[in-house]
Enzyme design. Structure first.
Site, PDB file in Angstrom:
ATOM      1  N   ARG A 266      74.288   3.566  87.031  1.00 54.15           N
ATOM      2  CA  ARG A 266      73.700   4.792  86.482  1.00 54.15           C
ATOM      3  C   ARG A 266      73.283   5.757  87.587  1.00 54.15           C
ATOM      4  NH1 ARG A 266      68.411   2.002  83.824  1.00 54.15           N
ATOM      5  NH2 ARG A 266      70.126   0.963  82.756  1.00 54.15           N
ATOM      6  N   TYR A 267      72.841   5.228  88.720  1.00 57.78           N
ATOM      7  CA  TYR A 267      72.371   6.101  89.792  1.00 57.78           C
ATOM      8  C   TYR A 267      73.544   6.771  90.507  1.00 57.78           C
ATOM      9  CZ  TYR A 267      68.137   3.506  88.826  1.00 57.78           C
ATOM     10  OH  TYR A 267      67.073   2.926  88.193  1.00 57.78           O
TER      11      TYR A 267
ATOM     12  N   HIS B  65      62.907  12.208  83.143  1.00 61.04           N
ATOM     13  CA  HIS B  65      62.944  11.143  82.136  1.00 61.04           C
ATOM     14  C   HIS B  65      62.001  11.469  80.984  1.00 61.04           C
ATOM     15  CE1 HIS B  65      65.415   8.336  84.338  1.00 61.04           C
ATOM     16  NE2 HIS B  65      64.564   8.233  85.343  1.00 61.04           N
TER      17      HIS B  65
ATOM     18  N   TYR C  49      79.644   2.473  77.654  1.00 58.48           N
ATOM     19  CA  TYR C  49      79.915   3.849  78.097  1.00 58.48           C
ATOM     20  C   TYR C  49      80.972   4.558  77.251  1.00 58.48           C
ATOM     21  CZ  TYR C  49      77.141   2.803  82.221  1.00 58.48           C
ATOM     22  OH  TYR C  49      76.096   2.472  83.068  1.00 58.48           O
TER      23      TYR C  49
ATOM     24  N   HIS D 279      61.931  14.208  89.413  1.00 57.82           N
ATOM     25  CA  HIS D 279      62.892  13.272  88.827  1.00 57.82           C
ATOM     26  C   HIS D 279      62.255  12.510  87.667  1.00 57.82           C
ATOM     27  CE1 HIS D 279      66.057  10.078  88.893  1.00 57.82           C
ATOM     28  NE2 HIS D 279      65.046   9.382  88.429  1.00 57.82           N
ATOM     29  N   GLU D 280      61.085  11.920  87.914  1.00 59.09           N
ATOM     30  CA  GLU D 280      60.435  11.121  86.872  1.00 59.09           C
ATOM     31  C   GLU D 280      60.131  11.957  85.632  1.00 59.09           C
ATOM     32  OE1 GLU D 280      60.263   8.062  86.683  1.00 59.09           O
ATOM     33  OE2 GLU D 280      60.808   7.590  88.731  1.00 59.09           O
TER      34      GLU D 280
ATOM     35  N   HIS E  55      56.634   0.961  92.575  1.00 56.73           N
ATOM     36  CA  HIS E  55      57.946   1.574  92.367  1.00 56.73           C
ATOM     37  C   HIS E  55      57.875   2.583  91.224  1.00 56.73           C
ATOM     38  CE1 HIS E  55      62.327   1.581  92.872  1.00 56.73           C
ATOM     39  NE2 HIS E  55      62.341   1.854  91.592  1.00 56.73           N
ATOM     40  N   ALA E  56      58.298   3.810  91.485  1.00 58.07           N
ATOM     41  CA  ALA E  56      58.139   4.889  90.514  1.00 58.07           C
ATOM     42  C   ALA E  56      58.965   4.637  89.258  1.00 58.07           C
ATOM     43  CB  ALA E  56      58.554   6.216  91.147  1.00 58.07           C
TER      44      ALA E  56
END
Length: 614
Positions: A522-523, A387, A222, A383-384, A353-354
């Site tokens: 990360r979430y 990405h 990071y 959301h997807e 799972h997405a």
């Protein structure tokens, strides 16, 4: 939230998920016998990037088939190819370490060496057979999860269906407890010994790379020291914790009113299975139980609106694409529509799972979901696609920069877009009648509904990796895996299991990201960053009203500035990328607190005289 896997193009940041096979190991040569030079380091990086670029494509294809067609054969194929990927990643990380102190390194080469050294998820040690064993275990754990079943009324129920039923308020507390317990017992418990073995192997690999343990290696990615990163996440948590505490107090009281003291007492922790989600990570499904009198009924449900308009899963994806198009982004390629998995096949096992995939490091972007026509999946699609648009924006960067500025960025992009799914946006896309837009007196209801997902998630977003950091550094022993998990859930979330848990249980394994080996902090970062991005976008759009009412749908200026950040990929330290879009170099919880400020004031009024904490 159905938390998503980030870009599938990086063998390094997802060493077990996306390495690919290469016929020509062009970068396999050892470091020069003589003292290496800056030119040697440049040549090493160039060879590695070419090798891994080619290498990830086939592996992504194999892993896609494994995720969308789970059989013993595809498991074996994925395990073999991922073992090669892990060996390459570890070898390149070890080689990179030899160049770190070479004088005269360019900033670009030094950054890429850092990425090679710190970007692994599960590093295998170099001893023969270790990578194969590590990948066999990791692949098996993911497949066990994908095949997982719970029970409802004694009847078997699949993972995607049991997730939906946990949010069905028609069930009794006994039925919630049955689903929760059966899922955790059936899915988690059998994984425990394999998981402990996997941790031991990965720690050997991390130590070879010069890290104290695998958790320390994770925290090194990071642009700051592991210690500073831990302090940063704690600072962010303290900034937003008062909001969570107020929400917890209010929700506990409402659950007590619903179920009574025998099921949910007025004091202490909340029973985990009563919060509408298998992991109590988001509470939006129980919003009807906690909705404020008068302003709680928003007058619409996105899932109901979709069904009323006859919208199918593909229509939901088209709506998501339309949002990004309104900001000026090019439409998704034809291959996206031909190759994505949108629905659960009836004839085979798949991972529902997405997740978002970039298969060829160029433009073969896809999503993998088992879409249901409901509000959650409508948001998940936005959301997807975040990405995917991020992956496409940075696809001209060198291979090692094909990633987000940090992994929290990748998760935050789609989420901040989804914050713009306001009533006005629903009117703009023809889902909601303008006459049914909630008036300002409904704002508390709107904010509470958001907080039940966004705010409720925060402590869970922290504790998953805090548990793993303890597992990796040895402070949490295998015998105490479950006890420590339950204690952290109590400490951070203020929740408790519906039944006593034996030490032989392995409840962490019942959460996809544990057997899937996806770092989770990360979430948490994404939950904070999305509000920072959203606040910046609303300022750019000239929004003057309450922050939570802002929608920047259709604003090309926002799209241009957003693209300027996205196309940087991982080429610069994340503060540089953050500054490009927000003007700030520091992650901050202040935007989130501004967004929810009216709700915090209201919650404090509701909670007067009620016990807080647990």
């Amino acid at each position: 939230m159905k938390a998503m896997i980030s870009t599938m193009s990086l063998a390094l940041s997802l060493a077990l998920a996306a390495p690919a096979y290469a016929q020509d190991d062009a970068a396999a040569t050892a470091a020069p016998a003589a003292a290496p030079t800056a030119a040697d380091a440049d040549a090493f990086i160039a060879a590695v990037e070419k090798d891994l670029f080619d290498y990830t494509v086939e592996a992504s294809q194999v892993n896609w088939v494994n995720a969308t067609y789970i059989t013993d054969d595809t498991d074996a194929m994925a395990a073999r190819i991922n073992a090669v990927g892990t060996e390459k990643s570890v070898k390149y990380a070890l080689e990179a370490a030899k160049y770190m102190d070479v004088p005269g390194l360019s900033a670009d080469t030094k950054r890429k060496l850092d990425i090679l050294r710190t970007g692994l998820v599960l590093p295998a040690p170099t001893k023969p057979g270790a990578a194969t064993e590590l990948n066999t275990i990791a692949t098996d754990l993911q497949s066990q999860y994908g095949k997982g079943r719970g029970t409802l009324d004694g009847k078997e129920i699949s993972g995607s269906d049991i997730e939906a039923e946990m949010g069905n308020l028609q069930h009794t507390p006994a039925e919630f407890a049955e689903m929760w317990t059966s899922w955790h017992d059936n899915v988690g418990a059998p994984m425990k010994d394999d998981y402990a073995r996997m941790v031991a192997i990965a720690n050997e690999g991390a130590k070879e790379l010069g890290f104290a343990d695998t958790g320390a290696m994770w925290r090194s990615g990071y642009d700051m020291s592991p210690e500073d990163f831990a302090k940063t996440t704690e600072r962010l948590w303290q900034e937003v914790k008062p909001l969570y505490m107020a929400l917890h107090t209010y929700v506990r009281w409402k659950l007590n009113e619903k179920y009574g003291d025998a099921v949910q007492p007025k004091t202490g922790p909340i029973r985990a299975d009563l919060l509408g989600n298998m992991w109590a990570q988001e509470w939006g499904n129980i919003y009807p139980l906690v909705a404020p009198p008068g302003s709680g009924d928003l007058g619409y449900d996105i899932g109901d609106l979709l069904k009323e308009k006859g919208k199918a899963p593909l229509d939901m994806v088209k709506a998501g694409e339309n949002f990004y198009s309104s900001l000026g982004f090019a439409k998704l390629p034809d291959t996206f529509w031909k190759r994505s998995q949108f629905l659960k096949p009836a004839d085979r096992e798949v991972v529902c799972h997405a997740s978002a995939w970039d298969v060829d490091n160029k433009d073969d972007i896809r999503i993998k979901m088992c879409i249901k026509v409901n509000s959650d999946d409508f948001v998940t699609i936005h959301h997807e696609l975040g990405h995917n648009y991020y992956q496409r924006a940075y696809n001209k960067q060198p291979f090692l920069y094909l990633n987000g500025a940090n992994d929290g960025f990748h998760e935050a992009i789609g989420d901040f877009i989804a914050l713009s799914i306001t009533p006005q946006y629903l009117v703009d896309i023809g889902l909601l009648d303008k006459a049914k837009v909630p008036s300002a007196d409904k704002d508390i209801g709107l904010l509470l509904r958001q907080a039940m997902d966004k705010v409720a998630f925060l402590p869970f977003g922290l504790l998953v990796d805090r548990w793993r950091w303890g597992v990796f550094d040895g402070s949490i022993k295998p015998a105490d895996y479950n006890k420590a998990w339950t204690q952290l859930r109590l400490q951070y979330q203020g929740i408790t299991p519906p039944v006593a848990r034996p030490d032989t249980a392995f409840d962490p394994g019942a959460k996809y990201h544990i057997p899937g080996n996806t770092p989770y902090t990360r979430y948490f970062l994404a939950r904070v960053l999305q509000f920072q991005f959203y606040q910046a976008a609303c300022k750019q759009a000239g929004w003057k009203g309450p922050l939570h009412r802002c929608s920047f749908y259709g604003n090309k200026e926002v799209g241009q500035k957003l693209n300027a950040m996205l196309e940087m990929g991982a080429s610069k330290p994340w503060p540089d990328a953050l500054e490009v879009f927000t003007g700030s170099r520091d992650m901050s919880g202040k935007a989130m607190m501004e967004y929810f400020a009216p709700l915090k004031k209201w919650l404090d009024e509701q909670n007067k005289g009620k016990p807080s904490g647990w």
